[in-house]
Design a protein around this motif. Structure first.
Motif, PDB file in Angstrom:
ATOM      1  N   ASN A 299       0.732  -1.347   0.084  1.00  0.00           N
ATOM      2  CA  ASN A 299       0.098   0.093   0.095  1.00  0.00           C
ATOM      3  C   ASN A 299       0.836   1.149  -0.124  1.00  0.00           C
ATOM      4  O   ASN A 299       0.518   2.122  -0.490  1.00  0.00           O
ATOM      5  CB  ASN A 299      -0.869   0.059   1.173  1.00  0.00           C
ATOM      6  CG  ASN A 299      -2.070   1.137   1.233  1.00  0.00           C
ATOM      7  OD1 ASN A 299      -2.775   1.189   0.395  1.00  0.00           O
ATOM      8  ND2 ASN A 299      -1.942   2.109   1.936  1.00  0.00           N
ATOM      9  N   ASP A 300       1.942   1.241   0.813  1.00  0.00           N
ATOM     10  CA  ASP A 300       2.921   2.393   0.695  1.00  0.00           C
ATOM     11  C   ASP A 300       3.999   2.377  -0.524  1.00  0.00           C
ATOM     12  O   ASP A 300       4.733   3.372  -0.461  1.00  0.00           O
ATOM     13  CB  ASP A 300       3.632   2.750   2.010  1.00  0.00           C
ATOM     14  CG  ASP A 300       4.619   1.269   2.289  1.00  0.00           C
ATOM     15  OD1 ASP A 300       4.400   0.240   1.358  1.00  0.00           O
ATOM     16  OD2 ASP A 300       4.934   1.450   3.403  1.00  0.00           O
ATOM     17  N   PRO A 366      -6.057  -5.041   2.915  1.00  0.00           N
ATOM     18  CA  PRO A 366      -5.674  -3.759   3.245  1.00  0.00           C
ATOM     19  C   PRO A 366      -5.591  -3.661   4.991  1.00  0.00           C
ATOM     20  O   PRO A 366      -6.741  -3.280   5.271  1.00  0.00           O
ATOM     21  CB  PRO A 366      -6.867  -2.639   2.796  1.00  0.00           C
ATOM     22  CG  PRO A 366      -8.076  -3.818   2.770  1.00  0.00           C
ATOM     23  CD  PRO A 366      -7.500  -5.055   2.260  1.00  0.00           C
ATOM     24  N   PRO A 368      -3.689  -2.131   7.833  1.00  0.00           N
ATOM     25  CA  PRO A 368      -2.702  -1.011   8.252  1.00  0.00           C
ATOM     26  C   PRO A 368      -1.179  -1.523   8.575  1.00  0.00           C
ATOM     27  O   PRO A 368      -1.080  -2.322   9.477  1.00  0.00           O
ATOM     28  CB  PRO A 368      -3.388  -0.350   9.311  1.00  0.00           C
ATOM     29  CG  PRO A 368      -4.741  -0.527   9.139  1.00  0.00           C
ATOM     30  CD  PRO A 368      -4.945  -1.882   8.760  1.00  0.00           C
ATOM     31  N   ASP A 369      -0.304  -0.939   8.135  1.00  0.00           N
ATOM     32  CA  ASP A 369       0.955  -0.909   8.386  1.00  0.00           C
ATOM     33  C   ASP A 369       1.573  -2.231   7.991  1.00  0.00           C
ATOM     34  O   ASP A 369       2.714  -2.833   8.669  1.00  0.00           O
ATOM     35  CB  ASP A 369       1.222  -0.786   9.839  1.00  0.00           C
ATOM     36  CG  ASP A 369       0.818   0.799  10.102  1.00  0.00           C
ATOM     37  OD1 ASP A 369       0.913   1.807   9.494  1.00  0.00           O
ATOM     38  OD2 ASP A 369       0.255   0.986  11.391  1.00  0.00           O
ATOM     39  N   ASP A 445      -9.591  -3.762  10.493  1.00  0.00           N
ATOM     40  CA  ASP A 445      -9.593  -2.731   9.817  1.00  0.00           C
ATOM     41  C   ASP A 445      -9.818  -2.948   8.399  1.00  0.00           C
ATOM     42  O   ASP A 445     -10.526  -2.175   7.478  1.00  0.00           O
ATOM     43  CB  ASP A 445      -8.358  -1.943   9.994  1.00  0.00           C
ATOM     44  CG  ASP A 445      -8.228  -0.956  11.355  1.00  0.00           C
ATOM     45  OD1 ASP A 445      -9.219  -0.236  11.370  1.00  0.00           O
ATOM     46  OD2 ASP A 445      -7.173  -1.054  12.159  1.00  0.00           O
ATOM     47  N   TYR A 449     -13.076  -1.705   5.897  1.00  0.00           N
ATOM     48  CA  TYR A 449     -12.796  -0.661   4.551  1.00  0.00           C
ATOM     49  C   TYR A 449     -13.986  -1.242   3.652  1.00  0.00           C
ATOM     50  O   TYR A 449     -14.387  -2.340   3.326  1.00  0.00           O
ATOM     51  CB  TYR A 449     -11.587  -1.110   3.868  1.00  0.00           C
ATOM     52  CG  TYR A 449     -11.192   0.018   3.217  1.00  0.00           C
ATOM     53  CD1 TYR A 449     -10.263   1.010   3.488  1.00  0.00           C
ATOM     54  CD2 TYR A 449     -11.347   0.020   1.764  1.00  0.00           C
ATOM     55  CE1 TYR A 449      -9.966   1.983   2.694  1.00  0.00           C
ATOM     56  CE2 TYR A 449     -11.162   1.098   0.899  1.00  0.00           C
ATOM     57  CZ  TYR A 449     -10.316   2.258   1.483  1.00  0.00           C
ATOM     58  OH  TYR A 449      -9.858   3.367   0.607  1.00  0.00           O
ATOM     59  N   TYR A 462      -5.279   2.577  -0.018  1.00  0.00           N
ATOM     60  CA  TYR A 462      -6.115   2.539   1.422  1.00  0.00           C
ATOM     61  C   TYR A 462      -5.641   3.767   2.259  1.00  0.00           C
ATOM     62  O   TYR A 462      -4.660   3.838   2.620  1.00  0.00           O
ATOM     63  CB  TYR A 462      -5.933   1.114   1.797  1.00  0.00           C
ATOM     64  CG  TYR A 462      -6.483  -0.028   0.955  1.00  0.00           C
ATOM     65  CD1 TYR A 462      -7.971  -0.139   0.793  1.00  0.00           C
ATOM     66  CD2 TYR A 462      -5.846  -0.549   0.135  1.00  0.00           C
ATOM     67  CE1 TYR A 462      -8.514  -1.147  -0.121  1.00  0.00           C
ATOM     68  CE2 TYR A 462      -6.278  -1.216  -0.854  1.00  0.00           C
ATOM     69  CZ  TYR A 462      -7.696  -1.774  -0.728  1.00  0.00           C
ATOM     70  OH  TYR A 462      -8.153  -2.672  -1.799  1.00  0.00           O
ATOM     71  N   TRP A 464      -7.624   4.296   5.471  1.00  0.00           N
ATOM     72  CA  TRP A 464      -8.169   3.888   6.751  1.00  0.00           C
ATOM     73  C   TRP A 464      -8.573   5.090   7.706  1.00  0.00           C
ATOM     74  O   TRP A 464      -7.928   5.310   8.780  1.00  0.00           O
ATOM     75  CB  TRP A 464      -7.141   2.986   7.640  1.00  0.00           C
ATOM     76  CG  TRP A 464      -6.849   1.902   6.984  1.00  0.00           C
ATOM     77  CD1 TRP A 464      -7.535   0.563   6.715  1.00  0.00           C
ATOM     78  CD2 TRP A 464      -5.689   1.419   6.157  1.00  0.00           C
ATOM     79  NE1 TRP A 464      -6.905  -0.259   5.974  1.00  0.00           N
ATOM     80  CE2 TRP A 464      -5.722   0.305   5.765  1.00  0.00           C
ATOM     81  CE3 TRP A 464      -4.264   2.170   6.057  1.00  0.00           C
ATOM     82  CZ2 TRP A 464      -4.888  -0.521   4.988  1.00  0.00           C
ATOM     83  CZ3 TRP A 464      -3.372   1.513   5.242  1.00  0.00           C
ATOM     84  CH2 TRP A 464      -3.530   0.435   4.724  1.00  0.00           C
ATOM     85  N   ARG A 467      -9.062   5.751  11.571  1.00  0.00           N
ATOM     86  CA  ARG A 467      -7.965   5.269  12.571  1.00  0.00           C
ATOM     87  C   ARG A 467      -7.586   6.624  13.330  1.00  0.00           C
ATOM     88  O   ARG A 467      -6.830   6.619  14.229  1.00  0.00           O
ATOM     89  CB  ARG A 467      -7.102   4.547  12.270  1.00  0.00           C
ATOM     90  CG  ARG A 467      -7.226   3.357  11.258  1.00  0.00           C
ATOM     91  CD  ARG A 467      -6.149   2.580  10.960  1.00  0.00           C
ATOM     92  NE  ARG A 467      -5.452   1.769  12.122  1.00  0.00           N
ATOM     93  CZ  ARG A 467      -4.240   1.644  12.239  1.00  0.00           C
ATOM     94  NH1 ARG A 467      -3.133   2.338  11.254  1.00  0.00           N
ATOM     95  NH2 ARG A 467      -3.562   1.255  13.360  1.00  0.00           N
TER      96      ARG A 467
END
Length: 640
Positions: A299-300, A366, A368-369, A445, A449, A462, A464, A467
């Motif tokens: 995602n990043d 998806p 997070p992190d 999470d 979505y 994504y 989020w 959060r």
């Protein structure tokens, strides 16, 4: 005896209750398929639906890829596509089956349009066309269907392309939101009338409101300025890598203006800043990779995973004979625009010689992190893989059916597996559609979505948003411009712990989106609800944390999809009016009713006096009654 029997029954009932708590319920079983799968931890099998096209083991009727639009799933097939209503994922409903032959049926969904790849030479573009040899006059390319009515798709357009369309990728057109661009991916495989040499990338423009006007709007050779992999590039001892005669698949990440091209013998990192003119940023090769099949971005965009379809899906590469770096996933870091190979991953479950198994289609989950993907391994099933630690990727869970008991003449198993709106959907070539649910809290999470559609090769970014607490403007004019949130009651007294009713009118939110009600003094969510179909927030009761001191308290409503738009309301907490001296306060001098204060004092004294008299008289009556009862008893005692 009856007491003992009751004790035994109670003891047995207690044992049954304890067993029910300790033994998890069995997952939903597939209808029409008695091959019980192996299922890993934290995964539930919630539904199975048979392939509506299937005709025995005929490979002309196998399922292929998946796409999603709203509450509908589109499942490609070598004979057309099917539409499934997945508003209840545990109970998918078949809405329609469209027979329109011409493999491999790769699909995308854009609003009310479905785009289908045709990579088999057909006698015409018509749905009743028959397959013909590549060396005679033929038609292949893409077909476009209008699925405004999912129960009755309408054939809207066809575009012939030079080498057909093995797969395709939908790319938003930033210059014209009324259309999408379609990257048509294909490669030559041998003697052909139209598809020889190296196939260029062809780009089709599809107007969303006029699909019949779809046409080729661009064409370029990605290898015009770089050498394409050929027989002379094979490394001794390396894989029997396929020559690059075109690209198998291109995965795009529009938010990052990047794309990954998997082109048989080559992997490419592309810039799609101008999607009509993609440019090569980097070309990579790997001696262990036989067939660059597809790619997935983190995602990043800090890394990517490429799949190697060793053996074209016709052999079992999930065995010790091939090792852990063949027919595998390859993780590449992406730092400052450059790819660098880091590690490989192959599923740890060895497959039988009757099963075809190799890395195939998948997509991002998806979380997070984390960099977690769901992926198909054909007859190796579905795998959920965590690449967060690039040096040590690990399988978190899996879904793997056993062998049919014989080897299919053609490839078989799970073609693709993707995460959508809280569930995993897997397209099984022969068996049908599988629906799975990840139950581990790490996926909470991801499950929240709320997408409106998904073409897995067009990767969304994504965010989020839920959060992080909303950020309110401090400027009074900017605050006043926010959507007003209705709060009832809007005013409460000091010390209250009120239950507040909040609501928004139609059009304030995206229909059906997930919405949080935030208590801004503490930046925490008091409730999570769903917006109504008209975009309103139905009256929602939230408990404000109290007791509250005097002041003004902001409440904010923010939707996941409509963010960063906010709705703001303010709760007023009022202190009681302070008591003043009689000489300075009209209320103190006369009371709230306007009666002079001394009148209230006289009335109060009279009430107290009357009360005292009543109490004294009652006590006197009680004493007399007690004395009257005691006198006869004393007389009788003296007479005796």
């Amino acid at each position: 005896m009856r007491r003992r029997a009751r004790g035994i029954r109670a003891f047995a009932a207690a044992l049954i209750a304890i067993a029910a708590l300790l033994i998890p319920p069995l997952p939903a079983q597939a209808t029409g398929d008695d091959r019980a799968p192996s299922i890993g931890p934290g995964l539930e099998w919630v539904a199975h639906r048979d392939n509506p096209f299937r005709q025995g083991d005929d490979a002309n009727f196998i399922n292929s890829d998946l796409a999603f639009t709203g509450d509908h799933l589109v499942q490609g097939n070598f004979d057309g596509f099917s539409m499934w209503d997945i508003s209840n994922p545990a109970d998918p409903q078949l809405r329609s089956v469209t027979h329109c032959a011409g493999g491999q049926g790769d699909v995308s969904a854009v609003g009310h349009l479905v785009i289908v790849s045709i990579d088999e030479t057909m006698s015409s573009e018509a749905c009743d066309a028959v397959r013909v040899p590549e060396t005679v006059e033929n038609w292949e390319g893409i077909r476009v269907f209008d699925v405004s009515d999912p129960a009755a798709p309408r054939y809207a357009a066809a575009v012939r392309t030079r080498c057909g369309s093995h797969t395709h990728t939908v790319v938003p057109d930033p210059a014209d939101p009324s259309r999408v661009l379609v990257y048509v991916n294909a490669y030559s495989r041998g003697a052909s009338l139209n598809c020889t040499g190296r196939n260029p990338l062809q780009i089709v423009g599809v107007p969303l409101d006029a699909p019949e006007q779809a046409a080729i709007v661009g064409e370029l050779d990605l290898f015009a300025d770089i050498p394409a992999f050929g027989p002379d590039d094979r490394v001794p001892g390396g894989a029997e890598t396929r020559s690059t005669t075109g690209c198998h698949e291109i995965s795009v990440y529009p938010a990052k203006a990047l794309a990954l091209a998997a082109c048989r013998g080559d992997g490419l990192l592309l810039s799609i800043a101008d999607p009509l003119h993609p440019t090569v940023l980097q070309q990579v090769r790997d001696a262990n990779v036989a067939f660059w099949h597809s790619g997935i971005f983190a995602n990043d965009a800090s890394g990517v995973v490429f799949q190697d379809e060793l053996g074209d899906g016709f052999i079992n590469t999930c065995s010790p004979a091939f090792g852990g770096d063949r027919g595998a996933d390859a993780y590449w870091s992406l730092v400052e625009g450059q790819l660098a190979q880091v590690s490989y991953f192959t599923i740890p479950r060895e497959q039988s010689d009757l099963e075809k198994c190799v890395a195939h289609s998948g997509g991002l989950i998806p979380v997070p992190d984390r960099f977690i993907v769901a992926q198909a391994w054909l007859e190796g099933g579905v795998s959920v893989i965590d690449f967060t630690d690039p040096a040590a990727p690990v399988e978190l869970t899996w879904f793997d059916k056993p062998t049919y008991g014989y080897s299919m003449d053609y490839t078989a198993g799970i073609w693709a597996a993707y995460f959508y709106d809280g569930y995993l959907y897997a397209s099984d070539m022969y068996d049908g559609l599988e629906v799975l649910r990840l139950t581990d809290p790490v996926f909470a999470d991801a499950a929240r979505y709320d997408p409106q559609g998904l073409n897995p090769q067009t990767q969304p970014e994504y965010a989020w948003v839920w959060r992080e607490a909303p950020v309110l403007p401090t400027d009074a004019a900017e605050r006043a411009a926010l959507t007003p949130l209705s709060i009832d009651p809007a005013t409460v007294a000091v010390g209250a712990t009120p239950a507040l009713r909040v609501s928004l009118p139609p059009g304030s939110l995206e229909p059906g989106e997930t919405v949080d009600v935030w208590w801004m003094p503490e930046a925490r969510s008091l409730a999570t609800v769903t917006a109504a179909a008209d975009g309103s927030l139905p009256e929602t009761v939230v408990d404000a944390p109290g007791p509250l001191a005097a002041g003004a308290y902001d409440l904010v409503v923010r939707g996941d999809r409509s963010a960063p738009r906010l709705a703001l309301g303010t709760l007023a907490v009022e202190a009681p009016t302070p008591t003043a001296s009689p000489s300075t306060s009209p209320v103190a001098a006369t009371g709230e009713s306007g009666v002079p204060w001394w009148v209230w004092m006289v009335v109060g004294a009279i009430v107290v006096l009357v009360g005292a008299v009543v109490v004294l008289r009652r006590r006197a009556v009680v004493r007399r009654r007690r004395a009257a009862r005691a006198t006869p008893a004393a007389t009788e005692a003296g007479d005796g």
